[in-house]
Each structure stands twice: as structure tokens, then as C-alpha cells.
Design a protein around this motif. Structure first.
Motif, PDB file in Angstrom:
ATOM      1  N   PHE B 171      53.391 -18.586-132.584  1.00  0.00           N
ATOM      2  CA  PHE B 171      53.147 -17.367-131.797  1.00  0.00           C
ATOM      3  C   PHE B 171      51.690 -17.297-131.317  1.00  0.00           C
ATOM      4  CE2 PHE B 171      53.744 -16.443-136.353  1.00  0.00           C
ATOM      5  CZ  PHE B 171      52.463 -16.063-136.728  1.00  0.00           C
ATOM      6  N   ALA B 172      51.156 -18.460-130.965  1.00  0.00           N
ATOM      7  CA  ALA B 172      49.795 -18.491-130.403  1.00  0.00           C
ATOM      8  C   ALA B 172      49.815 -17.872-129.007  1.00  0.00           C
ATOM      9  CB  ALA B 172      49.298 -19.927-130.336  1.00  0.00           C
ATOM     10  N   SER B 173      48.732 -17.188-128.694  1.00  0.00           N
ATOM     11  CA  SER B 173      48.628 -16.528-127.391  1.00  0.00           C
ATOM     12  C   SER B 173      47.820 -17.377-126.421  1.00  0.00           C
ATOM     13  CB  SER B 173      47.916 -15.184-127.556  1.00  0.00           C
ATOM     14  OG  SER B 173      46.596 -15.406-128.047  1.00  0.00           O
ATOM     15  N   ILE B 174      47.905 -17.003-125.160  1.00  0.00           N
ATOM     16  CA  ILE B 174      46.938 -17.469-124.175  1.00  0.00           C
ATOM     17  C   ILE B 174      46.083 -16.252-123.850  1.00  0.00           C
ATOM     18  CG2 ILE B 174      46.596 -18.355-121.844  1.00  0.00           C
ATOM     19  CD1 ILE B 174      49.353 -19.740-122.119  1.00  0.00           C
ATOM     20  N   VAL B 176      43.165 -14.209-121.777  1.00  0.00           N
ATOM     21  CA  VAL B 176      42.436 -14.192-120.504  1.00  0.00           C
ATOM     22  C   VAL B 176      41.318 -13.171-120.582  1.00  0.00           C
ATOM     23  CG1 VAL B 176      44.334 -14.998-119.090  1.00  0.00           C
ATOM     24  CG2 VAL B 176      44.052 -12.570-119.430  1.00  0.00           C
ATOM     25  N   CYS B 177      40.228 -13.453-119.877  1.00  0.00           N
ATOM     26  CA  CYS B 177      39.074 -12.551-119.885  1.00  0.00           C
ATOM     27  C   CYS B 177      38.778 -12.168-121.339  1.00  0.00           C
ATOM     28  CB  CYS B 177      39.338 -11.314-119.039  1.00  0.00           C
ATOM     29  SG  CYS B 177      40.064 -11.653-117.430  1.00  0.00           S
ATOM     30  N   LYS B 178      38.869 -13.109-122.218  1.00  0.00           N
ATOM     31  CA  LYS B 178      38.616 -12.982-123.664  1.00  0.00           C
ATOM     32  C   LYS B 178      39.610 -12.093-124.407  1.00  0.00           C
ATOM     33  CE  LYS B 178      33.661 -13.891-123.567  1.00  0.00           C
ATOM     34  NZ  LYS B 178      32.321 -13.392-123.796  1.00  0.00           N
ATOM     35  N   TYR B 179      39.752 -10.858-123.969  1.00  0.00           N
ATOM     36  CA  TYR B 179      40.442  -9.884-124.812  1.00  0.00           C
ATOM     37  C   TYR B 179      41.840  -9.505-124.345  1.00  0.00           C
ATOM     38  CZ  TYR B 179      35.652  -9.443-126.414  1.00  0.00           C
ATOM     39  OH  TYR B 179      34.396  -9.718-126.891  1.00  0.00           O
ATOM     40  N   ARG B 180      42.272 -10.045-123.230  1.00  0.00           N
ATOM     41  CA  ARG B 180      43.636  -9.737-122.777  1.00  0.00           C
ATOM     42  C   ARG B 180      44.523 -10.897-123.191  1.00  0.00           C
ATOM     43  NH1 ARG B 180      42.451  -5.984-118.810  1.00  0.00           N
ATOM     44  NH2 ARG B 180      40.565  -5.009-119.594  1.00  0.00           N
ATOM     45  N   ALA B 181      45.632 -10.567-123.822  1.00  0.00           N
ATOM     46  CA  ALA B 181      46.469 -11.629-124.356  1.00  0.00           C
ATOM     47  C   ALA B 181      47.810 -11.713-123.645  1.00  0.00           C
ATOM     48  CB  ALA B 181      46.702 -11.393-125.841  1.00  0.00           C
ATOM     49  N   ALA B 182      48.154 -12.923-123.208  1.00  0.00           N
ATOM     50  CA  ALA B 182      49.548 -13.218-122.941  1.00  0.00           C
ATOM     51  C   ALA B 182      50.052 -13.631-124.320  1.00  0.00           C
ATOM     52  CB  ALA B 182      49.694 -14.334-121.924  1.00  0.00           C
ATOM     53  N   GLY B 183      50.463 -12.623-125.086  1.00  0.00           N
ATOM     54  CA  GLY B 183      50.604 -12.820-126.517  1.00  0.00           C
ATOM     55  C   GLY B 183      51.961 -13.315-126.965  1.00  0.00           C
ATOM     56  N   ARG B 184      53.004 -12.800-126.343  1.00  0.00           N
ATOM     57  CA  ARG B 184      54.330 -12.992-126.930  1.00  0.00           C
ATOM     58  C   ARG B 184      54.942 -14.348-126.619  1.00  0.00           C
ATOM     59  NH1 ARG B 184      57.284  -8.955-129.723  1.00  0.00           N
ATOM     60  NH2 ARG B 184      56.216 -10.273-131.231  1.00  0.00           N
ATOM     61  N   LEU B 347      45.828 -15.503-131.136  1.00  0.00           N
ATOM     62  CA  LEU B 347      47.099 -15.174-131.797  1.00  0.00           C
ATOM     63  C   LEU B 347      47.692 -13.900-131.204  1.00  0.00           C
ATOM     64  CD1 LEU B 347      46.115 -15.659-135.556  1.00  0.00           C
ATOM     65  CD2 LEU B 347      47.923 -16.941-134.371  1.00  0.00           C
ATOM     66  N   ASP B 348      49.015 -13.841-131.150  1.00  0.00           N
ATOM     67  CA  ASP B 348      49.703 -12.618-130.764  1.00  0.00           C
ATOM     68  C   ASP B 348      49.550 -11.610-131.904  1.00  0.00           C
ATOM     69  OD1 ASP B 348      51.445 -10.720-129.676  1.00  0.00           O
ATOM     70  OD2 ASP B 348      53.214 -11.685-130.542  1.00  0.00           O
ATOM     71  N   THR B 349      49.005 -10.440-131.606  1.00  0.00           N
ATOM     72  CA  THR B 349      48.786  -9.477-132.698  1.00  0.00           C
ATOM     73  C   THR B 349      50.109  -8.987-133.282  1.00  0.00           C
ATOM     74  OG1 THR B 349      48.657  -7.590-131.187  1.00  0.00           O
ATOM     75  CG2 THR B 349      46.575  -8.635-131.795  1.00  0.00           C
ATOM     76  N   ILE B 350      51.126  -8.858-132.435  1.00  0.00           N
ATOM     77  CA  ILE B 350      52.397  -8.318-132.944  1.00  0.00           C
ATOM     78  C   ILE B 350      53.013  -9.292-133.946  1.00  0.00           C
ATOM     79  CG2 ILE B 350      54.721  -7.498-132.378  1.00  0.00           C
ATOM     80  CD1 ILE B 350      53.705  -6.699-129.627  1.00  0.00           C
ATOM     81  N   SER B 351      53.219 -10.535-133.532  1.00  0.00           N
ATOM     82  CA  SER B 351      53.860 -11.502-134.430  1.00  0.00           C
ATOM     83  C   SER B 351      53.000 -11.775-135.659  1.00  0.00           C
ATOM     84  CB  SER B 351      54.149 -12.810-133.688  1.00  0.00           C
ATOM     85  OG  SER B 351      55.247 -12.639-132.816  1.00  0.00           O
ATOM     86  N   THR B 352      51.683 -11.814-135.484  1.00  0.00           N
ATOM     87  CA  THR B 352      50.801 -12.083-136.618  1.00  0.00           C
ATOM     88  C   THR B 352      50.895 -10.957-137.645  1.00  0.00           C
ATOM     89  OG1 THR B 352      49.300 -13.248-135.130  1.00  0.00           O
ATOM     90  CG2 THR B 352      48.425 -12.651-137.293  1.00  0.00           C
ATOM     91  N   GLY B 353      50.707  -9.715-137.167  1.00  0.00           N
ATOM     92  CA  GLY B 353      50.762  -8.577-138.084  1.00  0.00           C
ATOM     93  C   GLY B 353      52.119  -8.449-138.745  1.00  0.00           C
ATOM     94  N   LYS B 354      53.174  -8.644-137.948  1.00  0.00           N
ATOM     95  CA  LYS B 354      54.520  -8.486-138.495  1.00  0.00           C
ATOM     96  C   LYS B 354      54.860  -9.600-139.489  1.00  0.00           C
ATOM     97  CE  LYS B 354      55.273  -4.720-136.294  1.00  0.00           C
ATOM     98  NZ  LYS B 354      56.186  -4.320-135.257  1.00  0.00           N
ATOM     99  N   SER B 355      54.332 -10.797-139.281  1.00  0.00           N
ATOM    100  CA  SER B 355      54.556 -11.874-140.253  1.00  0.00           C
ATOM    101  C   SER B 355      53.897 -11.523-141.577  1.00  0.00           C
ATOM    102  CB  SER B 355      53.956 -13.192-139.760  1.00  0.00           C
ATOM    103  OG  SER B 355      54.470 -13.508-138.513  1.00  0.00           O
TER     104      SER B 355
END
Ligand code: SF4
Ligand code: SF4
Lengths: 135, 632
Positions: B171-174, B176-184, B347-355
Motif C-alpha cells: 500500500f505504498a503511495s505516490i 505529489v508536491c510532498k504532502y499530497r498522496a495518491a495513496g490508495r 505510505l497510504d495513511t488509511i491502509s497503514t493506520g488500519k493495518s
């Protein structure tokens, strides 16, 4: 809210309020070129770090350094505005260097200077700015 | 072509070949852009067996006709691929400023295949596209990578992976502009598997729209609708002031705030992590995506304590849930810090936190030997890094909750909160039945953003009456399964358009400012495609995109049995709060949804409907593979 109807002779900047959205640049570009871009805007936004974003645009100075620097006579004071006559501009960039605010850009595409003309007193950028960082 | 850059960049990393192709007008018309356009390529370039981490799987960065224009917000892009986390259609979106730059460099989309021998990054500079060595960037985090590339290419926008993507965390993210995540859906892992560290873009191109005067008027109208009158003021008062963080309070009120690994919908300490707390304690500055009129982003900073000095664009609602309520963690500073770490490591915050929440429950129930207590901030922070670097137990979590649960057995599987392998976003169908259906049927797994309805969630009575004059009351009933299949199918169609234009869900769902008639004008003034002057044709376009994504999944074996929910939501009644005693009765909603969508009751696209939508070839291929029957 500052009045958006009164004719402007200057664009004021409150950098604390700027969110860095670049809506001003897009509005400026489409007004002056009929197309959307950031490269053809006459206003732009410098991102210094997370907390500091600074919009930059011509101040329409009382004694403009750009005007003094321009040997082609392309920059004139017209009332309170500082106006660039694009036809006379030779693209030498003397004004770009002279402006103490860095408010003139050079367009690679046009091979000429790009400068704010205040949209006849109703700047499009101000209309586009949601948080009121330019007014 | 109006609204488009007009070209697509194909990059074969293995052969180091870069080819520029024209975006055909027919394709643009048929799929619009964004996820529609990406789905058309994924359908053509993959098959039932394409391995997500193989060289064949394309990674597609895609924009829509609106991106790079002045329509608010204009900064979005999507990245689509077959997901390594779920094994099916993967799509992920991000705002910021990257999308428009792709278009200003001359491309509507970048399609990346192959695997580079060397670590590389793709530089799009002006009209040029070239692969540059990323040997010195590999191993660096997202913040460092972005800074380094910007030193080389001042003014560029950078999309990159961090260590998590390099290490193929599922569940690694891409970022952009440091803080915006294409997370899912693990798009960062696909990028890592290709040895592609970053894409940097800096363009001087211009976008021409079909009817610039009407378009400019529409932009002004949109700006007004986002800021004035009832809905505009509502948007500014909620999203403008709080971003998504005030949803914490709103969800607590309806008993739908996922807490303790989605066990309950009530978090006792909700006010310590909610919108008001964020505003008072950590919010320092308002930010925005490019050209946005809502401006929901903010910078968060920690002033004191062990995480003092942390600065990041702030946690969204989803992150507050994933690292907060769902882990029984009421320390806001630690949530901000975990968010910062996820941004930095990719990292995707949703998948990371939920894991991690899953691990906490496994530990409590004695299903793993590790001791990871609820709300243990130290353990949480350590696990985030361990996941990114695949250290110790982090390595197990890096595979996603579905894989870990399968290893541990049926007791663990009952606690695993995912659909189709995607960790669930921060909603709970027991308290909001239509979101239960949304999670179950979403083409990318347990996700809200493909079809969430806020009409019932946030009580938009007038809009419900406008769209469903006869049935508004039933539609608005949060805890009734009735008519939710119809509601969710319509939302899915609606958002397929939003995700293809590409604009934002804010303003289209919360509050519901835009709908088909608005998209019709927007698409027509942008592209000049005559048929989309009619809202019903826009709707057909949305249906086409939804069905194509569904066909991609059907080809990979997805059926009704996969359109389901975690055990807890189907079998364990909500223990407390306004939705006490509720479970989700999925079957009635599924039947209704499939009928509305044009699927068989087995959840597969009907041949007939595919044909109506101009997808006959797709239908033929599915029929040939015996997945569907051309009789249906
Ligand atoms: S371009 Fe610079 S020097 Fe010239 S009037 Fe504007 S701000 Fe003053
Ligand atoms: S529109 Fe306003 S907030 Fe946005 S970048 Fe320009 S000055 Fe800043």
C-alpha cells in the motif's frame, strides 16, 4: 471584503492569507491570452516553504525603475498605471533586471516582457482570489 | 483538441523507449479523460492474468480535460494500474499542482510499462521527455527526493515514491508536491517495481478551451457557488475552515466513527482528535490545490512535546480515524506525526493506520505473539517505519491485512477489515447503510470515494427531494437499506464523471453543488463535444466508465461473492450509539444495485448493457472467456 467594483490603481498583497492556489495566475493568463497556462501569467506565486507563499505582481510604482531602464521607450506612466507597450518592446530584459520587486517576467514564447496591466482597473486575479490575499 | 494537450506519452522503461502518440478524438470522446481514459488503456493492455508487479502492467498517470484550466479545482490527476494490493483495478487520485504540469508539458497521460535496468526518473521539461538517472535518489525519502529534483529542475512539480514504494510495500503511495498522496491501492509499489523513482514535470504549454467566454463565465459561476449563498457558505464554513477534520464530530454524532479496528462507531475521546482540536492545537495555515475555490488544505505544526517541530500538510479526516479512533489513540500530536511519517516514507495513511489497528486487535485477542497495545503511540510510530522498511513484523503488515489474515487463519480473518484486499476507509455501513453498499461494490475495494452518498449521511434534504421527488424520505433514511442500490449506482456514475474530468469530490458530494446538468455545460464548453450538451449523454458516459472498470474486474474473476463486507459489519451488531444493534443486510441492496448498474445478479456486466454503452467488444471478449453470456 474589500470592494471588488472600484477601479484599481494597484494590487495590494496580504501574503499571510495566500494559500498558493495559483487561481490568480490562471485567471490572468486566460484574460490576456485566451488560454490557460501558468507560463503566460503576469502575476505569479512564489512558494518559499510550507508556511510562506508570496504572490508577486507589478506595484505600478510612482517612479518606476523599469521605465527608466527601458531604452526602447516601451514602458510609460499613464496616470497611476505603469504601462508596457508590447509593440515597442524589444525583449532586451532591462526592465526585468531593473524592477526591484522582480515583478516583470520574460516570456520565452513571445520573446518579450510580461507585465501586469491591471486589466483596465478590474484585475481578474483579484476576482479569482478566494482568501483575499490580493485586493 | 480543445481542453486536451492532445498527446499521450508511452514510456517503455525496459527498452528505454519513449514514444509520443496522438490522443485520438474518438477515444477522448468515448472516455473523456481521467479514469475513463485510463480504464480504456488498462482494458486493452492487460488481461486476466497480468501480474501487478510485472513489466506488462501499465502504470498510468492521467489527467482530464478540465485539468490545467481555470475551473476550480484544476490541480488533480489520477494514477491507475492493476493493483498489487487487491489484484484488480487500481486507481488513486491526488490534488496539488502536478496534474496541470503534465498537461503543460504537452501530455494528457503518461503510460509507463517495463522495468528499467537502472534506477531512473522521468523528466518532462518543456516539450521534452527523458529518463534520467535516479541512482542518487534511490533510498531517499519523499521530502528529500522532491527537494533534490527541484534543485535540478526549479519550478517543477514532482510525483515520487519513498522507501515504501522502493520496498514494494503493497500500500505504498505516490506522493505529489510532498504532502499530497495518491495513496490508495498501492500505486507506489507498482512504480517501485519499475525502478521508477519519480516523474517531474515543468511545462510552458497552454490549454485552449472550446468556448472561452462561456467557460470563463462558468468558472465565475462555480466560484460563486463554492463561496456564496447556502451551499457555498456551508462549504466555506466546513471545508474552508476545518478541511475534512470536522467530519470527526459529524460521524461521532451519527455513530459512524470507526473505532477500535471498526468494532464500534463511537469514540469516547473524539473531541481530542476532531476538527475543533485540530483548529486550536495544530492548524497553522490554510492551503489549497491549484485553482481551488473551496481551499480545504492546511499546514499542521506540533509546538511542544516529543513530536515538537513536526510540520506537514495536515491530517485529513481519514488519517485522524486511521491513526486515532481506530487505534484508540487520542493523542493528536502523534497522529500528525504518523501522517508526516507516511508522507515522508510514501505510505497510504488509511491502509497503514488500519493495518496497525488490525495488529492491535490481533495482539489483544492473542492471535499474534507481539504485544501491541491499543493506543500505544510508541509502537504505532515504530510500526509505520517498520512497514516502510519491511522490518520484523512490519514486513508482515506491509502485505496488507488480507494477506496477513489468510496466514493467521479464520479467527484473524473475522477481524480483518477490508474488501477485496483494500483496507477500509473511515466509514461503517452499520450506521449508514448506503456506505455499506458503496464499500462492498467499489471497483477498487473498501473505499468510499467511488460512490459515497452524502445526501443521507449529512442530511441534504432539498437535494434529495430534487433528485428523488417521490422517494426522498426513504433515500434520506440512514439506517434503511431501501433504495440504496439506486442511490449508490447513481453516485457511482456521477463520480465516474468527476474522476474523468478530473475535479474534486468536494463540491460534488459535500456539499452537493454540481450534478449532470453542470457537467454537461462544463464538458461542452471545455471540449466542444456536442453530444455532451445533453445531461443524459453525460450520464451514459459515466455508466460506460463504471461498466468498463467492472469488466476489467470481471475478467480478473470478481463476482458477487467479492462484493461483500468485513465479518464485523455483516454479523456483529453495532454495540452502541445511534446505530446500536444494526448490521448491514447487503443482499437486498446488491440486487437493486446490480439491476440499476446493468449487471446480472451475480455481479457481472450484462452483455446487453455493455452493447448499449458502446462496449460491444468488451462484451464479446468477456463472453468468449465464458465470464458472461451474450444472451444476458
Ligand atoms: S514593473 Fe517593477 S519597477 Fe516597474 S512599475 Fe512594476 S513594480 Fe515598479
Ligand atoms: S489566488 Fe490568492 S490565494 Fe491563490 S495564489 Fe493567488 S494570491 Fe494566493
Amino acid at each position: 471584503m474589500p470592494s471588488k467594483t472600484k477601479r484599481k490603481t494597484r494590487i495590494m498583497i496580504d501574503k499571510e492569507k495566500c494559500t498558493g492556489c495559483k487561481a490568480c495566475m490562471l485567471a490572468c493568463a486566460v484574460k490576456h491570452t485566451g488560454r490557460y497556462s501558468t507560463s503566460m501569467a503576469r502575476i505569479w506565486v512564489n512558494e518559499i516553504d510550507e508556511m510562506v507563499v508570496v504572490p508577486n505582481v507589478c506595484r505600478h510604482c510612482v517612479a518606476p525603475a523599469c521605465m527608466r531602464a527601458c531604452s526602447a521607450g516601451a514602458i510609460k506612466k499613464e496616470g497611476e498605471l505603469v504601462v508596457l507597450d508590447i509593440k515597442k518592446c524589444t525583449g532586451c530584459r532591462a526592465c526585468v533586471d531593473a524592477c526591484p520587486f522582480g515583478a516583470i517576467k520574460y516570456s520565452e514564447k513571445l520573446k518579450k516582457a510580461l507585465k501586469c496591466d491591471l486589466c483596465d482597473g478590474e484585475p481578474e486575479c483579484i476576482k479569482a482570489c478566494i482568501p483575499g490575499a490580493i485586493y | 483538441m480543445y481542453g486536451y494537450a492532445g498527446k499521450i506519452l508511452f514510456v517503455d522503461l525496459g527498452k528505454e523507449k519513449i514514444v509520443v502518440k496522438k490522443l485520438e478524438r474518438a477515444r477522448a470522446k468515448k472516455y473523456l479523460g481521467g479514469v475513463g481514459l485510463a480504464a480504456s488503456f488498462i482494458w486493452e493492455m492487460t488481461d486476466a492474468g497480468t501480474d501487478p508487479l510485472s513489466t506488462e502492467n501499465p502504470l498510468i498517470f492521467v489527467t482530464g480535460p478540465v485539468n490545467g484550466t481555470g475551473f476550480p479545482p484544476t490541480g488533480r490527476f489520477a494514477v491507475c494500474s492493476i493493483s498489487p494490493l487487491t489484484g484488480i483495478w487500481g486507481e488513486s487520485h491526488a490534488g496539488g499542482f502536478f496534474g496541470p504540469q503534465i498537461k503543460y508539458t504537452g501530455f494528457d497521460a503518461i503510460v509507463v510499462t517495463g522495468r528499467s535496468n537502472e534506477k531512473v526518473y522521468l523528466a518532462l521539461d518543456g516539450g521534452k521527455a527523458e529518463l534520467r538517472s535516479a541512482r542518487n535518489l534511490w533510498g531517499l525519502d519523499v521530502l528529500e527526493t522532491t527537494d533534490r529534483i527541484r534543485e535540478e529542475m526549479p519550478g517543477s512539480e514532482v510525483a515520487c515514491i519513498g522507501p515504501a514504494g522502493e520496498n514494494l510495500v503493497k500500500f505504498a503511495s505516490i506522493q505529489v508536491c510532498k504532502y499530497r498522496a495518491a495513496g490508495r491501492t498501492g500505486m507506489g509499489a507498482v512504480m517501485g517495481s519499475k525502478n521508477l523513482k519519480a516523474v517531474a514535470a515543468r511545462g510552458v504549454g497552454e490549454i485552449e478551451v472550446y468556448d472561452v467566454d462561456k467557460f470563463v463565465d462558468l468558472v465565475e459561476e462555480a466560484r460563486r457557488r463554492y463561496t456564496e449563498e447556502r451551499w457555498g457558505i456551508a462549504a466555506q464554513e466546513s471545508l474552508g475552515k476545518y478541511g475534512t477534520t470536522s467530519l470527526v464530530e459529524a460521524e461521532q454524532e451519527i455513530g459512524r466513527l470507526p473505532t477500535k479496528n471498526h468494532t464500534t462507531g463511537i469514540f469516547r475521546d473524539f473531541d481530542k482528535i476532531g476538527g475543533e482540536a485540530v483548529r486550536k492545537l495544530v492548524r497553522k495555515k490554510r492551503k489549497a490545490c491549484m485553482g481551488c475555490a473551496i481551499q480545504c488544505k492546511y499546514v499542521a505544526m506540533i509546538d511542544s512535546g516529543e513530536f515538537a517541530g513536526t510540520i506537514t500538510e495536515g491530517p485529513e479526516y481519514e488519517t485522524l480515524v486511521a491513526f486515532g479512533s481506530d487505534e484508540l489513540n487520542s493523542r493528536l500530536d502523534s497522529i500528525v506525526y504518523a501522517n508526516y511519517l507516511c508522507n515522508k516514507l510514501g505510505l497510504d495513511t488509511i491502509s497503514t493506520g488500519k493495518s496497525i489497528a488490525f495488529a492491535m486487535e490481533l495482539s489483544e485477542k492473542g492471535l499474534i505473539s507481539q504485544s501491541i497495545k491499543w493506543g500505544d503511540v510508541e509502537a504505532m510510530v515504530k510500526l509505520v517505519s517498520d512497514i516502510a522498511y519491511r522490518r520484523g513484523f512490519g514486513n508482515e503488515l506491509a502485505e496488507g491485512v488480507r494477506n496477513l489474515a489468510a496466514k493467521l487463519g479464520p479467527e484473524a480473518e473475522k477481524l480483518a477489515v477490508h474488501v477485496k484486499g483494500l483496507e477500509m476507509s473511515g466509514q461503517d455501513g452499520r450506521a449508514h447503510k448506503s456506505i455499506g453498499l458503496t464499500h462492498a461494490i467499489s471497483v477498487r475495494g473498501a473505499d468510499h470515494l467511488r460512490s459515497i452518498s452524502c445526501l443521507d449521511e449529512l442530511g441534504y434534504v432539498d437535494i434529495a427531494k430534487e433528485r428523488y421527488p417521490e422517494d426522498a424520505k426513504v433515500i434520506l433514511d440512514l439506517r434503511s437499506e431501501k433504495l440504496k442500490g439506486i442511490l449508490v449506482a447513481d453516485m457511482e456514475t456521477n463520480y465516474a464523471i468527476v474522476d474523468s474530468l478530473i475535479i474534486c469530490k468536494y463540491g460534488t458530494m459535500w456539499p452537493p453543488i454540481f450534478y449532470y446538468p453542470d457537467y454537461a455545460r462544463l464538458i461542452y464548453y471545455t471540449t466542444g463535444f456536442e453530444e455532451y450538451q445533453k445531461p443524459e449523454n453525460v450520464q451514459t458516459l459515466g455508466d460506460r466508465i463504471c461498466m468498463l472498470r467492472r469488466a476489467i474486474n470481471a475478467r480478473r474473476g470478481i463476482t458477487r461473492k467479492d462484493d461483500t463486507l468485513p465479518y464485523k459489519q455483516l454479523h456483529e451488531p453495532m454495540p452502541e450509539g445511534p446505530a446500536k444493534g444494526e448490521v448491514v443486510h447487503l443482499d437486498v441492496m446488491l440486487d437493486e444495485f446490480y439491476d440499476a448498474r446493468g449487471c446480472t445478479r451475480d455481479g457481472k456486466p450484462r452483455y446487453r448493457r455493455l452493447k448499449e454503452l458502446g462496449l460491444k467488444q468488451v462484451g464479446d471478449e468477456l463472453a468468449k472467456a465464458n465470464i458472461i453470456s451474450s444472451e444476458n
